[in-house]
Structure formats: C-alpha cells, structure tokens
Design a protein around this motif. Structure first.
Motif, short mmCIF file in Angstrom:
data_model
loop_
_atom_site.label_atom_id
_atom_site.label_comp_id
_atom_site.label_asym_id
_atom_site.label_seq_id
_atom_site.Cartn_x
_atom_site.Cartn_y
_atom_site.Cartn_z
N ASN A 106 96.26 23.87 -73.11
CA ASN A 106 97.42 24.46 -72.23
C ASN A 106 99.03 23.75 -72.27
O ASN A 106 99.05 22.80 -73.19
N THR A 107 99.67 25.05 -72.61
CA THR A 107 101.04 23.96 -72.91
C THR A 107 101.60 22.41 -71.91
O THR A 107 101.03 23.13 -70.78
N THR A 108 101.98 22.13 -72.01
CA THR A 108 101.98 20.84 -71.63
C THR A 108 103.68 20.51 -72.16
O THR A 108 104.13 19.15 -72.41
N ALA A 162 101.46 34.47 -67.11
CA ALA A 162 101.39 34.72 -65.89
C ALA A 162 102.13 32.30 -66.10
O ALA A 162 102.50 31.68 -65.48
N ARG A 163 101.71 32.34 -68.04
CA ARG A 163 101.86 30.75 -67.95
C ARG A 163 102.58 30.69 -68.62
O ARG A 163 103.02 31.58 -69.96
N SER A 164 103.81 29.65 -69.38
CA SER A 164 103.97 29.59 -71.07
C SER A 164 103.43 29.20 -71.28
O SER A 164 102.07 28.83 -71.61
N SER A 165 103.92 29.38 -72.45
CA SER A 165 103.22 29.07 -74.22
C SER A 165 104.02 28.32 -75.09
O SER A 165 104.72 29.42 -75.70
N ARG A 190 107.37 31.26 -74.81
CA ARG A 190 107.21 32.35 -74.02
C ARG A 190 107.30 31.36 -72.39
O ARG A 190 106.06 30.47 -72.16
N ILE A 191 107.87 32.46 -71.74
CA ILE A 191 107.71 31.74 -70.20
C ILE A 191 107.32 32.49 -69.19
O ILE A 191 108.52 33.88 -69.18
N PRO A 192 107.06 32.79 -68.01
CA PRO A 192 106.69 33.68 -67.47
C PRO A 192 108.12 33.95 -66.24
O PRO A 192 108.81 33.23 -65.95
#
Length: 448
Positions: A240-242, A286-289, A318-320
């Motif tokens: 998971n991106t944190t 739907a999530r950042s990466s 990348r941002i949702p």
C-alpha cells in the motif's frame, strides 16, 4: 447495406492506412526523432480527414510548437447537436528496440494482431474515426468537429493551452476522447475515472565527494543508502502507498478487474504477490500509488569501493478523483523530508502535476453510447477507471462545463501501449468504428 457490413468492407483500407501511419516515427521529442516526422504525420491526418468531409481542416500551431489538426463538418441542421472527435498522432518512442519481436515502425500481423508503435495508442483510434465516418458516408445527422493533437505523449501541454483561447473553435455538446479502450477484447467499456499525478525528483547530498568505503564506511553518511531508506517509507509491507497525509482507503464502485486477468495482462511473474490490501480495481483506480521511475546512482558495472555522496530519484505519484494535486504534492514533499535520515541534505523539485478526472454518466450521450456498444458487441457497456492521466480532459471539462465527455477507444490490456510490442486487435478497430457510427446516429435523436 448495414453499418456492420460497411465497416467490414472498409477494414482492408483501415489496415493500409494504419500501416502508413505507423511507418511515420512521430515521436514528439526532437532529441530523439526529427520534428519533420511529426509534421509528416500531421499532414497525413489533415489529408485523410479532408476525404471524409472535413474540407476546412487545417494545421493549428500550439504553444509547445506542435501542430494540431482542427476542422469541422456541418450536417446542415443548425439545431443538431455537435460532437467533437479527439485523438493524437504522436507516439511513444519504441524504447528497447531489441525487445520488439517485429520492427516498431512497420505494421506487422502476428497471430491476428497488428503490431507496431502507435497501432493502438493512438493511431488506431485515428483509423477508427476514419472508418466510422466512411461507413456512414453522407448520413451523419450531427455536426462534427475534429482535433488531433501532436504532443500528447510528451505531456508538454500544447493542446491544453490551445483550447481555452480557442473555445468556440472546438465547442461541442459531446466530446469523444478516443485515447483509452475496452476492458478486454470484445468487452466494450467507457472510462469514467482518471487518476491525476504528481511527478517529482528528490535529490540527496551527504558528502562533498566520493570517499573510500573501507576507510570511511560505517561512520560517513551514505547518500544512496539515505535515499533508499526514504523510498522504502513510501509503501508498507503489503505494498500500500503510505504517503503521510493522503487517505488511501478508497473503493472502486464500477466494473471489477479480476485478479487473474490482471496478472496475465501485467505479466506478473510466478509467485509474486499483487500489491495492497484492496481489490485490483481499488488499487488501480480508487487509491493513490507511487512509482519509482528512475534512480541516478553508480551502476553495478564500473562501480568502485566508494560511498556515494549524492543520489536522486524520479517519482510518479498517481492520485484518484477527490484528491487535489496541490495537496498531494505538499504531502509527498513533507513525507520525503520527514523520512530523510542522518541530517542529509534533501531537495525536491516538482516536474509536473495533473488533476484527476471523473465523468458524469447520466446524460444523453452516455445513454446513446451505451446503446451503441450493446448493439455492436452484443453485451452491456462496462464502466472502467484508468490509472493514467489525461490532463486535457480537465481542460475540456472546465472550458465546456455543459458538454458530456466520453473516453473510449481501441486500446485494451493486450495492446501493451507505451511498451515494446504494442499491438491492436483489428476486431477492436472494426467494432469501435461501428460503435462510433451507431452513436452518431443515435445521439442526434437522443439529445432531442
């Protein structure tokens, strides 16, 4: 003759045209390819669309020096809706040409697919437009406008800067942004969500110059080790991106992306885990990466027994939809600075930012497109997200707030866009050309 039969009869011409276009190495980076190649592609596009009724088509200079092909085709009814057709003729560089199984700038058929750089992204979509319009002939009941840009892959913003001061030139009720694609071959889809992005370069300095790792290692701060430690804080053990300050618990509510299909599409090696604690769709749309795009450090071959005084990395976040790029940029900067160990000097330069995009799906254009896809493919239209960013969509949405934006095209996971061995399934060109033709017929009455 039915539209489907007309499209089928045009596919030989479609292949010949795509072969001509793919043969033009229109990479919009003069450091890699001569700018004359993009000019040649622009002229090809201009001439081709003139043959399908865009008799006023012309080349328009944009702020980054690229040329966009713009034009119009009135239907004779001023009350009919207007549809803007979009694509781009520039392509990604071939990257590692040794990794290509066929010549990158020569359209080659292998196992039923057509291979070549730009065959899907986005020259396949240009040919799709031409095929749809040829299938309709004179029976186009809507007003058409056209813009085909020449620097989308470079991200230098030529068309984005061109649109607002030339708003009336491209104003439309529906905009077909043909630079995405379907869930898989034979599964029609609309892309309704795009992630935004923040690109940064983070630089670390720890020493005045290289020093001997035996004489100084263990006490002297190591810039490369510091950078690695900082980068290691950007993901947890599950992947998971944190990034501190970014909520990363979103859930995707549209079409799911089956994990096994994703493994195959992405070429995940045997035994490697998929990242994150959400579904594939959650993680992609739907999530950042965060991705480490590159690192400047000594290469293995030729490296010396020395401590690195400096190192740097290029990152892509990348941002949702729902996350503002300026907030994400600030969070990423603060996270990296806080993660830096040993008091090393850190500088962070932002290269580019882009806003996420989410399309409205309750208008007449979406209804007409859903019906067209159902008829062409014999199955319902799926709604997808896309992890990539198309900043032009936000410009269109801001400039034409009442227009419906529809993201579609001939690309699908097997197309391997931006990678070696890019290809297109010709059935997608045929089916999506049929979709576009059916849509143009249906939208004329759906809007009314």
């Amino acid at each position: 003759m039915e539209l489907r039969d007309r499209v089928a009869g045009l596919m030989e011409q479609a292949r010949a045209e795509l072969a001509e276009l793919v043969a033009i190495p229109s990479v919009a980076d003069p450091r890699q390819y001569p700018p004359e190649e993009c000019a040649r592609a622009a002229t090809w596009v201009l001439d081709a669309f003139a043959t399908v009724g865009f008799t006023d088509a012309r080349l328009a200079e944009t702020a980054d020096g690229s040329q966009a092909v713009v034009g119009s085709r009135p239907c004779g009814d001023p009350d009919a809706p207007t549809v803007l057709l979009y694509a781009h003729y520039d392509v990604q560089p071939p990257l590692n040409e040794q990794a290509w199984r066929t010549p990158p700038f020569e359209l080659t058929e292998v196992n039923g697919r057509w291979y070549g750089r730009g065959s899907a992204d986005c020259k396949g979509n240009i040919v799709m437009h031409l095929t749809a319009l040829r299938a309709l002939g004179d029976d186009v009941p809507v007003n058409l406008k056209l813009v085909v840009e020449g620097s989308e892959e470079q991200g230098t913003g030529g068309l984005e800067a061109f649109v607002p001061p030339n708003a009336d030139l491209l104003r439309a009720d529906a905009i077909l942004v043909c630079d995405t694609g379907n869930a898989s071959v034979g599964v029609p889809a609309a892309t309704v969500s795009l992630r935004g992005m923040v690109n940064v370069v983070v630089s670390v300095e720890a020493l005045a110059s290289e020093v001997h790792s035996g004489m100084f290692g263990g006490a002297a701060p190591d810039a490369l080790a510091a950078l690695v430690a900082m980068l290691g804080t950007l993901r947890d053990r599950e992947g998971n991106t944190t990034v501190t300050g970014l909520d990363n618990s979103g859930a995707w509510m549209g079409e799911p992306y089956p994990a096994e299909q994703f493994r195959s599409d992405a070429g995940v090696v045997e035994g490697a885990a998929l990242l994150g604690d959400g579904s594939v769709s959650d993680m992609l749309w739907a999530r950042s990466s965060v991705t480490i795009l590159g690192i400047d450090c000594p290469p293995v071959v030729g490296s010396a027994a020395a401590i690195s005084p400096r190192a740097r990395a290029r990152l892509n976040l990348r941002i949702p939809p729902g996350t503002a790029p300026e907030e994400a940029e600030k969070a990423l900067h603060q996270h990296l600075l806080a993660a830096a160990p040993w008091g090393v000097h850190v500088t962070i330069d932002t290269e580019a930012t882009g806003s996420p995009f989410h399309a409205a799906t309750d208008g007449p254009a979406y209804g007409a497109m859903a019906a067209a896809m159902q008829e062409a493919y014999g199955r319902p239209m799926a709604k997808l997200g896309q992890g990539g960013s198309i900043p032009l969509c936000n410009v269109f949405a801001e400039t034409y707030p009442d227009a419906e934006l529809f993201l579609m095209g001939v690309e699908e996971p097997q197309a391997l866009i931006h990678a070696p061995n890019e290809s297109v399934d010709p059935s997608e060109i045929a089916n999506m050309a049929l979709v576009e033709a059916l849509f143009l017929q249906r939208y004329a009455t759906a809007r009314g």
